[in-house]
Design an enzyme around this catalytic site. Structure first.
Site, short mmCIF file in Angstrom:
data_model
loop_
_atom_site.label_atom_id
_atom_site.label_comp_id
_atom_site.label_asym_id
_atom_site.label_seq_id
_atom_site.Cartn_x
_atom_site.Cartn_y
_atom_site.Cartn_z
N TYR A 59 0.83 -1.21 0.00
CA TYR A 59 0.00 0.00 0.00
C TYR A 59 0.86 1.27 0.00
O TYR A 59 0.75 2.11 -0.89
CB TYR A 59 -0.94 -0.03 1.22
CG TYR A 59 -1.63 1.27 1.54
CD1 TYR A 59 -2.49 1.87 0.63
CD2 TYR A 59 -1.44 1.90 2.78
CE1 TYR A 59 -3.13 3.07 0.93
CE2 TYR A 59 -2.08 3.10 3.09
CZ TYR A 59 -2.92 3.68 2.16
OH TYR A 59 -3.54 4.87 2.45
N LYS A 87 1.45 3.90 -3.05
CA LYS A 87 1.01 5.29 -2.85
C LYS A 87 2.20 6.23 -3.09
O LYS A 87 2.04 7.32 -3.63
CB LYS A 87 0.45 5.50 -1.44
CG LYS A 87 -0.90 4.87 -1.17
CD LYS A 87 -2.06 5.53 -1.88
CE LYS A 87 -2.52 6.81 -1.25
NZ LYS A 87 -3.78 7.31 -1.86
N1 LIG Z 1 -8.52 5.92 6.17
C1 LIG Z 1 -7.35 6.36 6.56
O1 LIG Z 1 -6.99 6.29 7.76
C2 LIG Z 1 -6.43 7.04 5.56
C3 LIG Z 1 -5.25 7.62 6.06
C4 LIG Z 1 -4.40 8.26 5.17
C5 LIG Z 1 -4.73 8.33 3.84
N2 LIG Z 1 -5.87 7.76 3.38
C6 LIG Z 1 -6.15 7.89 1.95
O2 LIG Z 1 -7.48 8.39 1.82
C7 LIG Z 1 -8.08 7.88 0.64
C8 LIG Z 1 -9.40 7.24 1.00
O3 LIG Z 1 -9.12 6.21 1.95
P1 LIG Z 1 -10.26 5.36 2.66
O4 LIG Z 1 -9.76 4.94 3.98
O5 LIG Z 1 -11.56 6.08 2.55
O6 LIG Z 1 -10.25 4.10 1.73
P2 LIG Z 1 -11.39 3.11 1.30
O7 LIG Z 1 -12.47 3.08 2.32
O8 LIG Z 1 -10.70 1.84 0.93
O9 LIG Z 1 -11.96 3.80 0.01
C9 LIG Z 1 -11.26 3.83 -1.17
C10 LIG Z 1 -12.17 4.36 -2.24
O10 LIG Z 1 -11.46 4.32 -3.50
C11 LIG Z 1 -12.30 3.76 -4.46
N3 LIG Z 1 -11.54 3.06 -5.49
C12 LIG Z 1 -10.69 2.02 -5.32
N4 LIG Z 1 -10.20 1.63 -6.50
C13 LIG Z 1 -10.75 2.43 -7.44
C14 LIG Z 1 -10.65 2.52 -8.84
N5 LIG Z 1 -9.86 1.68 -9.51
N6 LIG Z 1 -11.35 3.47 -9.50
C15 LIG Z 1 -12.17 4.31 -8.81
N7 LIG Z 1 -12.32 4.27 -7.48
C16 LIG Z 1 -11.62 3.35 -6.80
C17 LIG Z 1 -13.16 2.75 -3.69
O11 LIG Z 1 -14.29 2.48 -4.46
P3 LIG Z 1 -15.25 1.22 -4.24
O12 LIG Z 1 -16.28 1.71 -3.29
O13 LIG Z 1 -15.74 0.92 -5.60
O14 LIG Z 1 -14.42 0.12 -3.66
C18 LIG Z 1 -13.43 3.52 -2.42
O15 LIG Z 1 -14.52 4.39 -2.57
C19 LIG Z 1 -7.07 6.90 0.04
O16 LIG Z 1 -6.37 7.57 -0.99
C20 LIG Z 1 -6.13 6.58 1.19
O17 LIG Z 1 -4.83 6.28 0.72
C21 LIG Z 1 -6.73 7.12 4.22
#
Ligand SMILES: NC(=O)c1ccc[n+]([C@@H]2O[C@H](COP(=O)([O-])OP(=O)(O)OC[C@H]3O[C@@H](n4cnc5c(N)ncnc54)[C@H](OP(=O)(O)O)[C@@H]3O)[C@@H](O)[C@H]2O)c1
Length: 456
Positions: free
Chosen positions: A220, A224
């Site tokens: 991951y 990223k």
């Molecule tokens: N959560 C955290 O603690 C955290 C911390 C730091 C950074 N981030 C960053 O924040 C962002 C969102 O994270 P999250 O925790 O909300 O992750 P998540 O719940 O796994 O959500 C990821 C989203 O990306 C979409 N996605 C995945 N592959 C895709 C594709 N090929 N085309 C279009 N959409 C796609 C997914 O769509 P589907 O619904 O279709 O699966 C989902 O809506 C990410 O970039 C992550 O790296 C998160």
């Protein structure tokens, strides 16, 4: 992707999200077979969620019309060039998009390498290529992660990764070669008629192996990091903001305190503890866990979009807390214990409260294994063994966080906050200052009840 009206008022995002005065439209790219399915997903998985209650209360029966007018579904996938959208739709978007926000990612630490690469690396490439064709683009905002710092210690700066840079001295990363490695592995697997299961296993192991070769702890964070490199390399003169949050936790204040979706890191530990399925965990209690409430991340995004619109530069923000207002695992342990003493968990509605033991945090694996092995002579061995395995799987999964010894510098974020405070806009205040958080109060009153309400 966000299309606003022709002018970008200072509070454009707030208006879009909360009040709806803005004439803008939010295009949402959703993985779906067609626009109707994309729309269905938006209604069930986005607008249907409790977090939209504030807007439902405000608009009453007009809520559906409001959402229809504001959210425009696009069925697409960032893995594909142009997201798989047709030419007519693309032409319309190129002319009308003001701001692109990319949060799409696979966040599975040990994802198959091909899937993680296509989403997190090629996805970023496709976004940058698309952005370069949008004639009136004011800003591309990309959400990354602070933990692409890997296992670095000390102060980690808000600094861009150059293409090819790695975390292991003496190595250089050729992103194009990584794609070839994936393709060659896939060809070989198919030539050997490997089963789907064998292919998945090989691809997962490949991701981990490549990540570790260059100093990243998992697929991951490695992919990223490559995604950021791609963006930096392809952006040309585009204004780009990269937001790097640490561990995102439930909303502190707006619009629904405690709201959270998807079980992440510390929440698995809280849930395991609430069921008393997890009584010990491997982490030095003094380790700082870098967490940040989701609304502070969104507030940063909104202010950064406005602040950097039209600026031909790339700016990086650590949206983190470890430097300005550190919270230790011991603090969470205390707050959780107090919460569960005051609100004893129950197995079912009418059942007796579960007897609660304070979670034990071990700083060495030896100490923890000793405790678990003592249990081998206990009549409850099977139960203990199951709990031990649960603890071990969580420990292994979250090691990049629990063993992390760095602190994220957030000087850029500080500057942004100071600049915002000087605008004298008292009507809206976008709080993203971790100093304002009383962690014990937040865990006790907001986050733990939120986790139990929305994730249990
Ligand atoms: N959560 C955290 O603690 C955290 C911390 C730091 C950074 N981030 C960053 O924040 C962002 C969102 O994270 P999250 O925790 O909300 O992750 P998540 O719940 O796994 O959500 C990821 C989203 O990306 C979409 N996605 C995945 N592959 C895709 C594709 N090929 N085309 C279009 N959409 C796609 C997914 O769509 P589907 O619904 O279709 O699966 C989902 O809506 C990410 O970039 C992550 O790296 C998160």
């Amino acid at each position: 992707m966000l299309q606003t009206g022709s002018q970008l008022p200072c509070v454009v995002q707030k208006i879009l999200v909360v009040d709806g005065w803005c004439t803008g439209v939010l295009f949402l790219l959703v993985r779906a077979t067609d626009v109707d399915s994309a729309k269905h997903r938006i209604w069930t998985e986005v607008a249907g969620r409790q977090i939209f209650q504030v807007l439902k209360d405000k608009h009453g029966e007009g809520f559906e019309d409001f959402i229809e007018a504001k959210l425009c579904p696009l069925a697409g996938d960032v893995m594909y060039e142009n997201f798989g959208l047709d030419k007519t739709k693309l032409e319309e978007l190129y002319k009308n998009i003001d701001i692109i926000v990319n949060t799409a990612a696979t966040t599975n630490f040990y994802e198959r390498y091909d899937v993680a690469f296509d989403t997190n690396v090629l996805g970023a490439k496709h976004i940058a290529e698309f952005a370069n064709k949008c004639t009136g683009l004011k800003m591309l905002l990309h959400v990354s992660t602070a933990f692409l710092a890997g296992e670095q210690e000390g102060l980690i700066l808000e600094k861009a990764f150059l293409k090819g840079e790695t975390l292991r001295e003496g190595t250089h990363l050729y992103i194009e070669s990584e794609l070839n490695i994936i393709k060659d592995t896939r060809t070989e697997l198919r030539a050997n008629y490997s089963s789907e299961k064998a292919e998945r296993k090989t691809m997962k192991e490949l991701g981990l192996e490549r990540a570790r070769q260059f100093g990243w702890p998992n697929t991951y964070t490695f992919t990223k990091a490559m995604g950021e490199m791609m963006l930096g390399h392809l952006r040309g003169d585009l204004p780009v903001v990269i937001i790097r949050p640490s561990i995102i936790t439930s909303l502190l204040k707006e619009p629904l305190p405690g709201w959270i979706e998807g079980i992440k890191t510390i929440d698995s530990v809280i849930l395991g503890y609430a069921k008393q399925a997890l009584k010990f965990f491997l982490v030095d209690p003094d380790t700082i866990m870098d967490v940040i409430p989701g609304d502070m991340v969104v507030n940063t995004m909104m202010v950064a979009m406005v602040a950097h619109s039209g600026e031909q530069a790339q700016t990086i923000y650590h949206v983190t807390s470890s430097l300005r207002n550190p919270a230790s695992y011991a603090l969470l342990q205390e707050s959780a214990h107090r919460y569960f003493i005051d609100n004893p968990p129950r197995a079912g509605n009418n059942s007796e409260p579960i007897r609660l033991n304070k979670m034990r945090l071990f700083s060495t694996i030896l100490h923890m294994v000793n405790i678990a092995l003592c249990g081998a002579f206990s009549p409850y061995y099977n139960e203990l063994n199951g709990k031990y395995r649960l603890a071990m799987s969580l420990i292994e999964l979250y090691a990049p966080y629990t063993l992390f010894k760095g602190r994220f510098d957030n000087m850029n974020l500080e500057r942004l906050r100071m600049a915002m405070e000087q605008t004298n806009n008292t009507e809206y205040y976008f709080d993203f200052d971790p100093m304002t958080i009383d962690w014990d109060d937040y865990f006790y009153r907001v986050h733990i009840p939120g986790v139990l309400k929305y994730l249990a």
